[in-house]
Design a protein around this motif. Structure first.
Motif, PDB file in Angstrom:
ATOM      1  N   ALA A  46      40.488  26.222 -28.210  1.00 25.40           N
ATOM      2  CA  ALA A  46      39.328  26.257 -27.224  1.00 25.40           C
ATOM      3  C   ALA A  46      39.569  25.656 -26.012  1.00 25.40           C
ATOM      4  CB  ALA A  46      38.079  25.622 -27.814  1.00 25.40           C
ATOM      5  N   TRP A  47      40.355  24.601 -25.883  1.00 25.45           N
ATOM      6  CA  TRP A  47      40.641  23.814 -24.568  1.00 25.45           C
ATOM      7  C   TRP A  47      41.638  24.715 -23.938  1.00 25.45           C
ATOM      8  CZ3 TRP A  47      38.292  21.431 -21.174  1.00 25.45           C
ATOM      9  CH2 TRP A  47      38.932  20.616 -20.315  1.00 25.45           C
ATOM     10  N   HIS A  48      42.700  25.335 -24.693  1.00 17.69           N
ATOM     11  CA  HIS A  48      43.696  26.370 -23.983  1.00 17.69           C
ATOM     12  C   HIS A  48      42.852  27.551 -23.234  1.00 17.69           C
ATOM     13  CE1 HIS A  48      47.082  28.908 -23.441  1.00 17.69           C
ATOM     14  NE2 HIS A  48      46.487  30.011 -24.172  1.00 17.69           N
ATOM     15  N   VAL A  49      41.853  27.891 -24.029  1.00 17.07           N
ATOM     16  CA  VAL A  49      41.224  28.982 -23.287  1.00 17.07           C
ATOM     17  C   VAL A  49      40.931  28.590 -21.983  1.00 17.07           C
ATOM     18  CG1 VAL A  49      39.074  30.657 -23.672  1.00 17.07           C
ATOM     19  CG2 VAL A  49      40.614  30.567 -25.723  1.00 17.07           C
ATOM     20  N   VAL A  50      40.234  27.325 -22.156  1.00 19.27           N
ATOM     21  CA  VAL A  50      39.510  26.774 -20.914  1.00 19.27           C
ATOM     22  C   VAL A  50      40.370  26.604 -19.572  1.00 19.27           C
ATOM     23  CG1 VAL A  50      38.137  24.797 -20.124  1.00 19.27           C
ATOM     24  CG2 VAL A  50      37.662  25.820 -22.170  1.00 19.27           C
ATOM     25  N   VAL A  51      41.467  25.952 -20.047  1.00 17.80           N
ATOM     26  CA  VAL A  51      42.599  25.569 -18.800  1.00 17.80           C
ATOM     27  C   VAL A  51      43.105  26.916 -18.610  1.00 17.80           C
ATOM     28  CG1 VAL A  51      42.536  23.244 -19.598  1.00 17.80           C
ATOM     29  CG2 VAL A  51      44.301  24.627 -20.525  1.00 17.80           C
ATOM     30  N   ALA A  52      43.300  27.919 -19.293  1.00 22.25           N
ATOM     31  CA  ALA A  52      43.974  29.128 -18.645  1.00 22.25           C
ATOM     32  C   ALA A  52      43.281  29.862 -17.579  1.00 22.25           C
ATOM     33  CB  ALA A  52      44.091  30.005 -19.905  1.00 22.25           C
ATOM     34  N   LEU A  53      42.053  29.349 -17.312  1.00 24.08           N
ATOM     35  CA  LEU A  53      41.268  30.185 -16.229  1.00 24.08           C
ATOM     36  C   LEU A  53      41.654  29.388 -14.965  1.00 24.08           C
ATOM     37  CD1 LEU A  53      37.733  30.790 -17.943  1.00 24.08           C
ATOM     38  CD2 LEU A  53      39.982  32.443 -17.874  1.00 24.08           C
ATOM     39  N   PRO A  54      41.500  28.155 -14.795  1.00 21.47           N
ATOM     40  CA  PRO A  54      42.014  27.622 -13.507  1.00 21.47           C
ATOM     41  C   PRO A  54      43.367  27.554 -13.198  1.00 21.47           C
ATOM     42  CG  PRO A  54      40.960  25.841 -14.944  1.00 21.47           C
ATOM     43  CD  PRO A  54      40.745  27.350 -15.536  1.00 21.47           C
ATOM     44  N   ASP A  55      44.136  27.710 -14.275  1.00 25.12           N
ATOM     45  CA  ASP A  55      45.877  27.867 -14.347  1.00 25.12           C
ATOM     46  C   ASP A  55      45.954  29.424 -13.433  1.00 25.12           C
ATOM     47  OD1 ASP A  55      48.434  27.203 -14.788  1.00 25.12           O
ATOM     48  OD2 ASP A  55      48.397  29.080 -16.267  1.00 25.12           O
ATOM     49  N   THR A  56      45.144  30.352 -13.855  1.00 28.38           N
ATOM     50  CA  THR A  56      45.078  31.719 -13.475  1.00 28.38           C
ATOM     51  C   THR A  56      44.909  31.603 -11.934  1.00 28.38           C
ATOM     52  OG1 THR A  56      44.652  32.669 -15.730  1.00 28.38           O
ATOM     53  CG2 THR A  56      44.492  34.023 -13.642  1.00 28.38           C
ATOM     54  N   LEU A  57      43.768  30.979 -11.568  1.00 27.33           N
ATOM     55  CA  LEU A  57      43.402  30.963 -10.292  1.00 27.33           C
ATOM     56  C   LEU A  57      44.407  30.068  -9.408  1.00 27.33           C
ATOM     57  CD1 LEU A  57      39.665  29.835 -10.629  1.00 27.33           C
ATOM     58  CD2 LEU A  57      40.307  31.988  -9.576  1.00 27.33           C
ATOM     59  N   ARG A  58      44.930  29.482  -9.841  1.00 29.01           N
ATOM     60  CA  ARG A  58      45.989  28.648  -9.086  1.00 29.01           C
ATOM     61  C   ARG A  58      47.229  29.504  -9.084  1.00 29.01           C
ATOM     62  NH1 ARG A  58      44.631  24.384 -12.909  1.00 29.01           N
ATOM     63  NH2 ARG A  58      43.244  22.721 -11.897  1.00 29.01           N
ATOM     64  N   ARG A  59      47.675  30.239  -9.996  1.00 33.44           N
ATOM     65  CA  ARG A  59      48.769  31.165 -10.013  1.00 33.44           C
ATOM     66  C   ARG A  59      48.475  32.249  -8.769  1.00 33.44           C
ATOM     67  NH1 ARG A  59      52.598  30.615 -14.041  1.00 33.44           N
ATOM     68  NH2 ARG A  59      51.721  29.120 -15.532  1.00 33.44           N
ATOM     69  N   LEU A  60      47.246  32.425  -8.929  1.00 32.94           N
ATOM     70  CA  LEU A  60      46.812  33.546  -7.739  1.00 32.94           C
ATOM     71  C   LEU A  60      46.378  33.260  -6.423  1.00 32.94           C
ATOM     72  CD1 LEU A  60      44.451  35.576 -10.177  1.00 32.94           C
ATOM     73  CD2 LEU A  60      46.550  36.291  -9.203  1.00 32.94           C
ATOM     74  N   GLY A  61      46.678  31.728  -6.110  1.00 36.52           N
ATOM     75  CA  GLY A  61      46.828  31.258  -4.812  1.00 36.52           C
ATOM     76  C   GLY A  61      45.278  30.663  -4.345  1.00 36.52           C
TER      77      GLY A  61
END
Length: 166
Positions: A46-61
């Motif tokens: 569950a936490w992996h699903v959560v942190v993947a979203l801000p990680d994606t935002l950071r990867r997108l700048g």
């Protein structure tokens, strides 16, 4: 691939809602459930699903208020779900207010490969669906009711006075 912002926001509305529905069905005791000693727990998944979203935002700048990829998982199911709800809203807000349809054709480097931004958004949705499937197995093992995502779950069929369709 996502080719229009509206395609993403339409799909995201259902898909993030489905993920949130599962996260809201978790209980604090269920967070420890694992398939095996080596496997991820419900809390880990569950936490992996959560942190993947801000990680994606950071990867997108984008800058984000979401937790870092290596942030420790909360100890309560409610905090995991609440954090997911917040970062999921931030993701769709950032994309829908700053990108255009043309932006989706731009490529960025992700995991050492060049991916179009539209493909990244489609991958975010698929990533969540993948982990929702894993969560539902663990939830059943933990004795939790699994809410229906793309149709009724067996308990929901029973509540309607019907046998589950096969």
């Amino acid at each position: 691939m996502i080719r229009r912002i509206d395609d993403f926001t339409h799909d995201w509305e259902h898909e993030h809602g489905a993920t949130l529905k599962l996260l809201r069905a978790l209980t604090d005791p269920s967070l420890a459930q694992r398939v095996s000693d080596e496997g991820r727990s419900i809390q880990d998944l569950a936490w992996h699903v959560v942190v993947a979203l801000p990680d994606t935002l950071r990867r997108l700048g984008f800058s984000t208020s979401g937790p870092a990829d290596d942030a420790p998982a909360p100890t309560t199911a409610a905090e995991i779900a609440d954090t997911y709800e917040r970062v999921a809203a931030e993701l769709v807000d950032r994309i829908s207010t700053t990108w255009t349809d043309a932006t989706l054709e731009e490529s960025v480097s992700v995991f050492g490969q060049e991916w179009k931004k539209g493909f990244i958004l489609a991958s975010v949705i698929r990533h969540q669906a993948h982990h929702r499937g894993q969560l539902t197995v663990l939830m059943r093992q933990a004795g939790l009711m699994v809410p229906g995502i793309y149709g009724p779950a067996r308990e929901e069929w029973a509540a309607m006075g019907r046998e589950p369709e096969r």
